[in-house]
Design a protein around this motif. Sequence first.
Motif, PDB file in Angstrom:
ATOM      1  N   THR A   1      -0.075  10.556 -16.673  1.00  0.00           N
ATOM      2  CA  THR A   1       1.296  10.986 -16.421  1.00  0.00           C
ATOM      3  C   THR A   1       1.283  12.505 -16.217  1.00  0.00           C
ATOM      4  N   GLN A   2       2.025  12.953 -15.208  1.00  0.00           N
ATOM      5  CA  GLN A   2       2.011  14.373 -14.854  1.00  0.00           C
ATOM      6  C   GLN A   2       2.941  15.163 -15.758  1.00  0.00           C
ATOM      7  N   VAL A   3       2.426  16.268 -16.276  1.00  0.00           N
ATOM      8  CA  VAL A   3       3.229  17.225 -17.035  1.00  0.00           C
ATOM      9  C   VAL A   3       3.167  18.565 -16.301  1.00  0.00           C
ATOM     10  N   THR A   4       4.325  19.080 -15.954  1.00  0.00           N
ATOM     11  CA  THR A   4       4.403  20.369 -15.267  1.00  0.00           C
ATOM     12  C   THR A   4       5.286  21.311 -16.071  1.00  0.00           C
ATOM     13  N   VAL A   5       4.727  22.444 -16.443  1.00  0.00           N
ATOM     14  CA  VAL A   5       5.464  23.445 -17.216  1.00  0.00           C
ATOM     15  C   VAL A   5       5.688  24.652 -16.311  1.00  0.00           C
ATOM     16  N   SER A   6       6.931  24.844 -15.925  1.00  0.00           N
ATOM     17  CA  SER A   6       7.243  25.901 -14.966  1.00  0.00           C
ATOM     18  C   SER A   6       8.706  26.287 -15.070  1.00  0.00           C
ATOM     19  N   SER A   7       8.972  27.563 -14.808  1.00  0.00           N
ATOM     20  CA  SER A   7      10.361  28.015 -14.784  1.00  0.00           C
ATOM     21  C   SER A   7      10.911  27.968 -13.358  1.00  0.00           C
TER      22      SER A   7
ATOM     23  N   VAL B   1      -0.615   2.270 -20.523  1.00  0.00           N
ATOM     24  CA  VAL B   1       0.403   2.805 -19.620  1.00  0.00           C
ATOM     25  C   VAL B   1       1.038   4.026 -20.260  1.00  0.00           C
ATOM     26  N   GLU B   2       0.815   5.172 -19.636  1.00  0.00           N
ATOM     27  CA  GLU B   2       1.408   6.410 -20.124  1.00  0.00           C
ATOM     28  C   GLU B   2       2.796   6.615 -19.518  1.00  0.00           C
ATOM     29  N   SER B   3       3.647   7.290 -20.268  1.00  0.00           N
ATOM     30  CA  SER B   3       4.982   7.636 -19.777  1.00  0.00           C
ATOM     31  C   SER B   3       5.459   8.881 -20.520  1.00  0.00           C
ATOM     32  N   GLY B   4       6.548   9.468 -20.014  1.00  0.00           N
ATOM     33  CA  GLY B   4       7.154  10.607 -20.689  1.00  0.00           C
ATOM     34  C   GLY B   4       6.866  11.956 -20.057  1.00  0.00           C
ATOM     35  N   GLY B   5       6.033  11.983 -19.041  1.00  0.00           N
ATOM     36  CA  GLY B   5       5.743  13.250 -18.378  1.00  0.00           C
ATOM     37  C   GLY B   5       6.932  13.717 -17.547  1.00  0.00           C
ATOM     38  N   GLY B   6       6.811  14.937 -17.034  1.00  0.00           N
ATOM     39  CA  GLY B   6       7.879  15.477 -16.213  1.00  0.00           C
ATOM     40  C   GLY B   6       7.779  16.975 -16.081  1.00  0.00           C
ATOM     41  N   LEU B   7       8.843  17.568 -15.592  1.00  0.00           N
ATOM     42  CA  LEU B   7       8.930  19.014 -15.414  1.00  0.00           C
ATOM     43  C   LEU B   7       9.721  19.609 -16.573  1.00  0.00           C
ATOM     44  N   VAL B   8       9.169  20.629 -17.194  1.00  0.00           N
ATOM     45  CA  VAL B   8       9.826  21.270 -18.327  1.00  0.00           C
ATOM     46  C   VAL B   8       9.600  22.779 -18.240  1.00  0.00           C
ATOM     47  N   GLN B   9      10.547  23.526 -18.748  1.00  0.00           N
ATOM     48  CA  GLN B   9      10.420  24.983 -18.748  1.00  0.00           C
ATOM     49  C   GLN B   9       9.489  25.438 -19.871  1.00  0.00           C
ATOM     50  N   PRO B  10       8.877  26.599 -19.711  1.00  0.00           N
ATOM     51  CA  PRO B  10       8.046  27.141 -20.812  1.00  0.00           C
ATOM     52  C   PRO B  10       8.854  27.219 -22.097  1.00  0.00           C
ATOM     53  N   GLY B  11       8.193  26.834 -23.193  1.00  0.00           N
ATOM     54  CA  GLY B  11       8.864  26.782 -24.479  1.00  0.00           C
ATOM     55  C   GLY B  11       9.514  25.453 -24.780  1.00  0.00           C
ATOM     56  N   GLY B  12       9.584  24.593 -23.798  1.00  0.00           N
ATOM     57  CA  GLY B  12      10.217  23.288 -23.978  1.00  0.00           C
ATOM     58  C   GLY B  12       9.297  22.263 -24.613  1.00  0.00           C
ATOM     59  N   SER B  13       9.816  21.040 -24.713  1.00  0.00           N
ATOM     60  CA  SER B  13       9.089  19.949 -25.369  1.00  0.00           C
ATOM     61  C   SER B  13       9.103  18.699 -24.510  1.00  0.00           C
TER      62      SER B  13
END
Length: 116
Positions: free
Chosen positions: A110-116, A5-17
Amino acid sequence: QVQLVESGGGLVQPGGSLRLSCAASGFSVGTYFMKWYRQAPGKERELVAGISLNGGNIMYADSVKGRFTMSRDNAKNTVYLQMDSLKPEDTAVYYCNADRWPKNYWGKGTQVTVSS
């Protein structure tokens, strides 16, 4: 019953963690070659990082070297992927994989989205 079970994904700005977790049940992560893969829209699934059974060897795709760190906690039966300096091209669904021939298990991602 084997489960990842994966977790921790989300929306983050470029340069983020972000820190992804993969919690395993039904087997011990310390006895499998554990890997993280990702799949971006319209692209094939690619290997991002992998850790050997004894933890002595960790490999990374060239595209994430120096930015991502994979680790494993045998006591918690969990593997992690610390992702720093994220870029828009890191946007993807991230999957956890446990591999020990002939057994091979996958999480649902888990979805990871990197966007401003």
